[in-house]
Each structure stands twice: as structure tokens, then as C-alpha cells.
Scaffold this motif. Structure first.
Motif, PDB file in Angstrom:
ATOM      1  N   ASN A 140     -39.087  -9.657 -36.183  1.00 14.40           N
ATOM      2  CA  ASN A 140     -39.251  -8.685 -37.169  1.00 14.40           C
ATOM      3  C   ASN A 140     -38.538  -7.028 -37.361  1.00 14.40           C
ATOM      4  O   ASN A 140     -39.179  -5.671 -37.059  1.00 14.40           O
ATOM      5  N   SER A 141     -37.359  -7.347 -36.020  1.00 16.13           N
ATOM      6  CA  SER A 141     -36.392  -6.590 -35.459  1.00 16.13           C
ATOM      7  C   SER A 141     -36.702  -5.807 -34.888  1.00 16.13           C
ATOM      8  O   SER A 141     -36.602  -4.304 -34.589  1.00 16.13           O
ATOM      9  N   TRP A 142     -38.550  -6.141 -34.476  1.00 15.74           N
ATOM     10  CA  TRP A 142     -38.908  -5.094 -32.783  1.00 15.74           C
ATOM     11  C   TRP A 142     -37.894  -5.549 -31.576  1.00 15.74           C
ATOM     12  O   TRP A 142     -37.293  -6.842 -32.234  1.00 15.74           O
ATOM     13  N   TYR A 143     -37.686  -4.513 -30.681  1.00 20.94           N
ATOM     14  CA  TYR A 143     -36.671  -4.539 -29.719  1.00 20.94           C
ATOM     15  C   TYR A 143     -37.715  -4.815 -28.393  1.00 20.94           C
ATOM     16  O   TYR A 143     -38.267  -4.473 -28.548  1.00 20.94           O
ATOM     17  N   TYR A 144     -37.301  -5.455 -27.074  1.00 19.55           N
ATOM     18  CA  TYR A 144     -37.506  -6.145 -26.108  1.00 19.55           C
ATOM     19  C   TYR A 144     -36.899  -5.749 -25.022  1.00 19.55           C
ATOM     20  O   TYR A 144     -35.776  -6.768 -25.364  1.00 19.55           O
ATOM     21  N   ILE A 145     -37.104  -5.904 -23.787  1.00 23.15           N
ATOM     22  CA  ILE A 145     -36.369  -6.260 -22.907  1.00 23.15           C
ATOM     23  C   ILE A 145     -37.467  -7.310 -21.671  1.00 23.15           C
ATOM     24  O   ILE A 145     -36.731  -7.971 -21.126  1.00 23.15           O
ATOM     25  N   SER A 146     -38.081  -6.719 -22.321  1.00 23.35           N
ATOM     26  CA  SER A 146     -39.751  -7.553 -20.960  1.00 23.35           C
ATOM     27  C   SER A 146     -40.275  -7.881 -21.713  1.00 23.35           C
ATOM     28  O   SER A 146     -40.901  -7.317 -23.067  1.00 23.35           O
ATOM     29  N   PRO A 147     -40.846  -9.137 -22.162  1.00 19.81           N
ATOM     30  CA  PRO A 147     -41.681 -10.017 -23.748  1.00 19.81           C
ATOM     31  C   PRO A 147     -43.518  -9.349 -23.671  1.00 19.81           C
ATOM     32  O   PRO A 147     -43.814  -9.459 -24.820  1.00 19.81           O
ATOM     33  N   ARG A 148     -43.175  -8.461 -22.043  1.00 21.83           N
ATOM     34  CA  ARG A 148     -44.571  -8.170 -22.629  1.00 21.83           C
ATOM     35  C   ARG A 148     -44.900  -6.609 -22.828  1.00 21.83           C
ATOM     36  O   ARG A 148     -45.750  -6.127 -23.383  1.00 21.83           O
TER      37      ARG A 148
END
Length: 271
Positions: A140-148
Motif C-alpha cells: 500500500n506504499s507505506w514505508y518502514y524500517i522496523s515492522p512495528r
């Protein structure tokens, strides 16, 4: 906040990427001295910021931010920079060289886009060493470094990690090469010194020390207030919480999973 599992169309992804790069004048940073020192005295030094005037195939016409002089430079010697921290096509080793230049401090950072595949990003942060983190992207095009923790855009991610380390080596402070070095010119002379007499620390409200509003009315110079603000930000959680609350008004596109742990962070070893 958006739905974490909602999928976006390919059109949405294109719009998301272009929004990162579409609203600013083109800036570039020099990746290596040009010409090389063994050939002649360099016109541009590594780490120098330039304004992009025109792209002409292999050669780009640029203007120095410091001297305002225009010249040409091979496009292989520069990289475009957006928002001050998004570096296009910069490899891992070059990111480390840039972050190790004078003027960067603990927490200085850059987000680099892969030169091999567009849309792939990593975060490089200066701490005791240069640490790299892979930035992942959901369907959905959201970003993350940590899955939390997931973020609707890279700006929201940078804003959050500027307030809290949240599993990174440290909180982000300033974009790489954000400090500007004035041209050396002896004719400029020493800067004027303004003395304030009858200064009593006991009569100074703490808000005056860190506030940037109405600098002309403040009893403490901007440089001193900036230093005090930096000290307070590292000496307790109160300052971080205050900054977080102010940023919260600007962006709420943060999704946090209900997990007490920090989650798994992928250190970027290859990209």
C-alpha cells in the motif's frame, strides 16, 4: 491514519515517488573533486552543494551556492538532493564518505535511493560509525524500517526518527551537509560582537532560551540558544516529547503495531 493492509494501485506508487521530488529547485551535491587534484586545482570539492541550471547530456551546468559562479560538471560527479536529505543514486560507500566530511555530527543522516533500482531506499546515519538501515515498502506504499512502525511517506519517517531513536543507533539530528560554509575571504573581517550587560540568568525564563520566535527581542543570541536547545534535547525526554507533540500536529500518518518490543530492524549490509 490509513489502513495498514490496504493495497494501493501502481498509479498511487508513481505519485508517491514523484511527490518526493517535484516541489523544489534542483540541488546537487558533488560526489568527488572536479577536476581531480592530480589534473589541476579542483573547481568543485566533494560535499559542495550546487544549483542545477541545465542538464545537457553528459555535462550539467551548475551554479555554486557559495560563490554564485556557473560552470559545467560531468553528471557522474554529482547527485541530485531533495528535501536536503534524499540523495539520488548514491551508493553505500559514497554515503559514508559524505557523512564523514567536516560539518556533520552525531545523528547526521541521509536517505539514499539505489542507483541500480529506482524506489529502493536506505537510511545512513552517523554515530560512532556510519550505520545503514534498509527502508522497506508495503504493497500500500507505506514505508518502514522496523515492522512495528510504518509511515505513509518518507517525510513522516524522518520526522518520527528525528524525535525518537526508536531502535536506531541514535535520533536523527541534521541532514548530511546541511551546514553551509561561507567562502573564505579575509576582506570580510571579523564579525561584529554585541555585548549585553546586566545579564542575570536567574531572571531568564527557560522558554526564552529555546524559543526561536522574535529573535530580536530575545536576551540570548541565536547561537547560544541553539546550543542550549541541543543540550536540552540530549539531557532528558522532556524536549523530545515537546518536539514530538509539535510534529504530531503536522503529520499523523504513523501506524504502530501494539508490541512492546522494538521489532526487527534490518541493517543494510549490501545495498
Amino acid at each position: 491514519m490509513g489502513n495498514l493492509m490496504q493495497s494501493g494501485s501502481s498509479t498511487d506508487k508513481v505519485n508517491t515517488d514523484s511527490s518526493l521530488k517535484g516541489s523544489e529547485d534542483d540541488m546537487v551535491v558533488v560526489l568527488q573533486d572536479y577536476p581531480l587534484p592530480e589534473i589541476s586545482e579542483p573547481i568543485y570539492r566533494m560535499g559542495e552543494k550546487l544549483r542545477l541550471i541545465a542538464q545537457e547530456a553528459y555535462w550539467w551546468r551548475v551554479r555554486s551556492v557559495q560563490t554564485q559562479k556557473e560552470n559545467y560538471i560531468p553528471n557522474s560527479h554529482v547527485a541530485k538532493v531533495y528535501h536536503g536529505w534524499l540523495f539520488e543514486g548514491v551508493e553505500r560507500q559514497k554515503a559514508e564518505e559524505l557523512l564523514c566530511l567536516p560539518g556533520n555530527r552525531v545523528g547526521s543522516f541521509l536517505v539514499r535511493e539505489s542507483a541500480r533500482e529506482r524506489g529502493l531506499y536506505s537510511l545512513s546515519v552517523k554515530h560512532r560509525t556510519i550505520t545503514h538501515y534498509r527502508i522497506f515498502r508495503l504493497d500500500n506504499s507505506w514505508y518502514y524500517i522496523s515492522p512495528r512502525l510504518t509511515f505513509q511517506c518518507l517525510e513522516d519517517m524522518i520526522n518520527h526518527y528525528s524525535d525518537f531513536a526508536d531502535g536506531l543507533c541514535c535520533a536523527l539530528t541534521t541532514p548530511c551537509l546541511s551546514g553551509t560554509t561561507p567562502p573564505s575571504d579575509a576582506s570580510l573581517g571579523a564579525p561584529p560582537v554585541v555585548m549585553r550587560r546586566n545579564f542575570d540568568w536567574k531572571k531568564i525564563d527557560r522558554r526564552q532560551l529555546v524559543s526561536t520566535d522574535s529573535p530580536s527581542d530575545n536576551m540570548v543570541s541565536y547561537g547560544v540558544r541553539n546550543s542550549i536547545a541541543d543540550y536540552l534535547s540530549f539531557s532528558g525526554n522532556h524536549s523530545a516529547q515537546t518536539r514530538a507533540e509539535s510534529r504530531k500536529k503536522k503529520s499523523k500518518s504513523l501506524y504502530a503495531l501494539p508490541d512492546n518490543g522494538l521489532g526487527n530492524i534490518d541493517y543494510d549490509d549490501d545495498f
